[in-house]
Design an enzyme around this catalytic site. Structure first.
Site: not given
Ligand SMILES: *Cc1c(COP(=O)(O)O)cnc(C)c1O
Length: 355
Positions: A36, A131
């Site tokens: 993303k 969250r």
């Molecule tokens: C964005 C996201 C991640 C990845 O996080 P990073 O810190 O970029 O490795 C993992 N899990 C969820 C639920 C996310 O939204």
């Protein structure tokens, strides 16, 4: 050439993926490559897979569609608990999704049943970051909801840390996640397979050999894309940080006073600015702004350049201390943090180039 442009060194991202996967594999952990941060750019997604990521994960269904339409066949996971309104397209493009609400599970079961297609769900547990996620003591209710499903398959549990409240992964909250997996499994015909212990911020536990046994998946974006871990303000020593560079073009270079002239109101974003008088200094304007990037996350790569501020389309720079006086038409380069990368990736005004 069109500017601004984001130059992506995809080979370095591949090497980052390899390094991360080597360390997690040794600890019995698979990596879901999180796309993303770069809007699911297919070349980056392929680099993640080539580097050993077992599946890809993204928070937007439209990004998952982008991956599928680019011909990527790896399993895809939605990294956000879904909207009820997007369930039909979720089922079309994703192999699995996060969930935290029993009512969403029921709606998902109905939507899957309508098209006779199954989907895996990873039940999110809130282990303290506040969250998404159920409380660990609600696993029984979710287990019952899932036991009644035919098309929706529980594949595991997961937790998210470091995102809303900045809570760091520890042996304690990982232990809570493992206990939640056991509680959910107790309600189901067979135990869930995946225990997904977070994102980049969980890597340190792996590096220090402190990740509890049983955590068998991490969902990694930032470490692979940028070689950093923002939650611990660290660059990850065995990864590349120079994976991408922003180039913007100068459209004005001129000496100006450091305090504005006239009555100060609010700026274009409603903030009342404050200025320190440092006399006349050389400034430059780069043709990029808040429509394209979160300027607070940019770091100029050339010596003597300082960011003063940005409006929608203009980035104002102090270039007084540049060893060579910049000229209109010159390019300035920046490295960036995750937030700046995310905004650049999303802006349709920024060209993306792979090197
Ligand atoms: C964005 C996201 C991640 C990845 O996080 P990073 O810190 O970029 O490795 C993992 N899990 C969820 C639920 C996310 O939204």
């Amino acid at each position: 050439m069109t500017y601004p442009r984001l130059l992506v060194h995809t080979g370095r991202i591949l090497e980052n993926a390899r390094e991360v996967v080597a360390r997690t594999t040794a600890a019995g952990i698979d990596v879901a490559g999180v796309t993303k941060g770069m809007c699911a750019d297919p070349e980056i997604a392929r680099a993640m897979l080539q580097g050993g990521c077992r599946c890809l994960a993204d928070s937007r269904v439209s990004n998952l569609r982008r991956l599928r339409q680019a011909g990527i066949e790896a399993p895809l996971m939605l990294l956000r608990i879904p909207m009820i309104s997007e369930l039909p397209s979720l089922i079309e493009y994703a192999d699995s999704t996060l969930v935290s609400m029993p009512e969403t599970v029921f709606a998902l079961e109905a939507a899957c049943s309508a098209v006779k297609k199954s989907i895996g769900v990873l039940v999110m547990v809130d282990t303290g970051d506040l969250r998404e996620g159920l409380w660990p003591d609600e696993m029984g209710v979710m287990g019952k909801a899932l036991s009644g499903c035919r098309w929706v398959h529980p594949i595991g549990v997961g937790t998210n840390l470091g995102c809303f409240a900045g809570i760091l992964p520890t042996e304690d909250n990982m232990g809570l996640l493992l206990a939640s997996a056991a509680k959910l499994s107790a309600e189901l015909p067979s135990p869930v397979e995946i225990v997904s212990g977070g994102g980049t911020s969980s890597l340190l536990l792996v590096e220090e050999n402190r990740m509890p046994r049983g955590i068998n998946q991490l969902r990694i974006g930032e470490a692979i894309l940028l070689g950093r871990d923002v939650t611990r303000s660290r660059t990850i020593p065995y990864l590349h940080q120079d994976t991408m560079v922003l180039e913007a073009e100068l459209i004005e270079v001129r000496g100006k006073p450091t305090t504005p002239i006239g009555m100060i109101g609010a700026d274009a974003f409603g903030n009342v600015p404050h200025f320190e008088d440092r006399g006349n200094r050389l400034r430059a304007i780069a043709a990029i702004g808040r429509q394209d990037v979160r300027p607070e996350g940019l770091v100029p790569l050339e010596e003597g350049i300082h960011i003063l501020g940005a409006s929608s389309d203009h980035l104002t720079l102090d270039v007084e201390e540049c060893p060579e006086k910049p000229r209109v038409g010159d390019l300035v380069s920046f490295s960036m943090d995750y937030g700046a990368m995310l905004s650049l990736a999303t802006s349709c005004y920024v060209e993306k180039i792979h090197e």
